[in-house]
Write an enzyme that holds these catalytic residues in place. Structure first.
Site, PDB file in Angstrom:
ATOM      1  N   LYS A   1       0.850  -1.198   0.000  1.00 36.92           N
ATOM      2  CA  LYS A   1       0.000   0.000   0.000  1.00 36.92           C
ATOM      3  C   LYS A   1       0.879   1.239   0.000  1.00 36.92           C
ATOM      4  O   LYS A   1       2.066   1.214   0.356  1.00 36.92           O
ATOM      5  CB  LYS A   1      -0.931   0.018   1.223  1.00 36.92           C
ATOM      6  CG  LYS A   1      -0.234  -0.026   2.586  1.00 36.92           C
ATOM      7  CD  LYS A   1       0.283   1.298   3.104  1.00 36.92           C
ATOM      8  CE  LYS A   1       0.903   1.169   4.501  1.00 36.92           C
ATOM      9  NZ  LYS A   1       1.615   2.403   4.933  1.00 36.92           N
ATOM     10  N   ASP A   3      -2.637  -1.192  10.771  1.00 38.10           N
ATOM     11  CA  ASP A   3      -2.841  -1.224   9.316  1.00 38.10           C
ATOM     12  C   ASP A   3      -3.520  -2.501   8.838  1.00 38.10           C
ATOM     13  O   ASP A   3      -3.950  -2.566   7.685  1.00 38.10           O
ATOM     14  CB  ASP A   3      -1.502  -1.099   8.580  1.00 38.10           C
ATOM     15  CG  ASP A   3      -0.931   0.307   8.636  1.00 38.10           C
ATOM     16  OD1 ASP A   3      -1.607   1.206   9.166  1.00 38.10           O
ATOM     17  OD2 ASP A   3       0.198   0.493   8.153  1.00 38.10           O
TER      18      ASP A   3
END
Length: 284
Positions: free
Chosen positions: A16, A141
């Site tokens: 990401k 996350d």
């Protein structure tokens, strides 16, 4: 990227980018309150699973730099087994493509893929909400990787609002250093009271990263990468770094600049994704 087609069942764990990051406060427990935007890219670790009938959970191959007991993949598998009471086990193999210490989320993504894959392979039928809740116990996350949608995030990164982003390609540079997220967030120079922003402001160009001054002051290689990339594009830091990136509308532009990257930096070009390939793997 490399993969191993000989293992039984391979699943993606994508990287990401944080397209912006504001630190807007701090909780009493020390965790920082953030505003950020998560976007997946088509660059991923690959994780192989072989279900066992004896309940054992083993790492067959993977990141030798991390002890098996500390590996987020193994911790995720054991957590899911413990919470569900599953009698099955698994052999896990990892092909590590995402650099460590770059702010690209590799460890969290690996953990999320283990939760989602074993939920399917062990026939647990847990909801995505439940898997994300479990994932939060492994790292802030992890939930965004479980849910698999590009997102505006608040809180410690777990309060997620899906967001649609313009098509883009990214050139990502990895400096030859490992940035400690803990050190960045503990640094007395870090801004911890940035004014809150909005999705509208972000889409209008408000894409600052409050960690950038601290990271570039302590990691000269990151500062050099920012300077080099900034000569021809808008250079940004993902998360706490050390990976830096620039956004392009067309793949050819990113690949042209890739050819000019100094040898000291590892670099790759990746397409921005609003949906993780992990969701496609389970048919969503």
């Amino acid at each position: 990227m490399t993969t191993n087609p000989n293992h039984d069942d391979w699943w993606p764990a994508p990287a990401k980018l944080n397209l912006m990051l504001r630190v807007v406060g701090r909780r009493p427990d020390g965790y920082h309150l953030l505003q950020t935007v998560f976007r997946f890219v088509d660059f991923a670790d690959q994780i192989g699973f072989r279900v066992r009938g004896d309940g054992l959970i083993r790492r067959i191959s993977g990141n030798d730099a991390v002890a098996e007991s500390e590996d987020l993949m193994i911790r995720a598998a054991r957590l899911l087994q413990r919470e569900s009471g599953a009698s099955l086990g698994v052999d896990i193999s990892l092909v590590k493509n995402i650099p460590m210490g770059g702010g690209l989320g590799g460890g969290s993504s690996d953990a999320a893929t283990v939760l989602v894959a074993l939920n399917r392979l062990w026939d647990l039928d847990y909801s995505m909400d439940r898997l994300a809740e479990l994932g939060l116990g492994l790292g802030a996350d992890v939930p965004v990787f479980v849910r698999g949608q590009a997102a505006w995030a608040e809180g410690i990164g777990e309060a997620l609002t899906p967001i649609d982003l313009p098509a883009a390609w990214y050139l990502v540079l990895m400096p030859p250093c490992h940035v400690s997220t803990a050190d960045v967030f503990n640094d007395p120079e870090l801004t911890r009271n940035a004014p809150r922003t909005t999705i509208r402001d972000f889409l209008a160009g408000g894409q600052e990263n409050d960690c950038l001054p601290v990271v570039t002051s302590h990691y000269p290689d990151v500062a050099e990468a920012i300077r080099w990339l900034g000569k021809t594009a808008v250079a940004r830091l993902t998360g706490t770094g050390g990976a830096v990136f620039a956004e392009f509308r067309h793949e050819a532009e990113a690949r042209q600049l890739l050819q000019q990257v100094p040898e000291k930096f590892t670099a790759f070009v990746a397409k921005g994704l609003d949906q993780s390939p992990l969701l496609a793997r389970i048919g969503l």
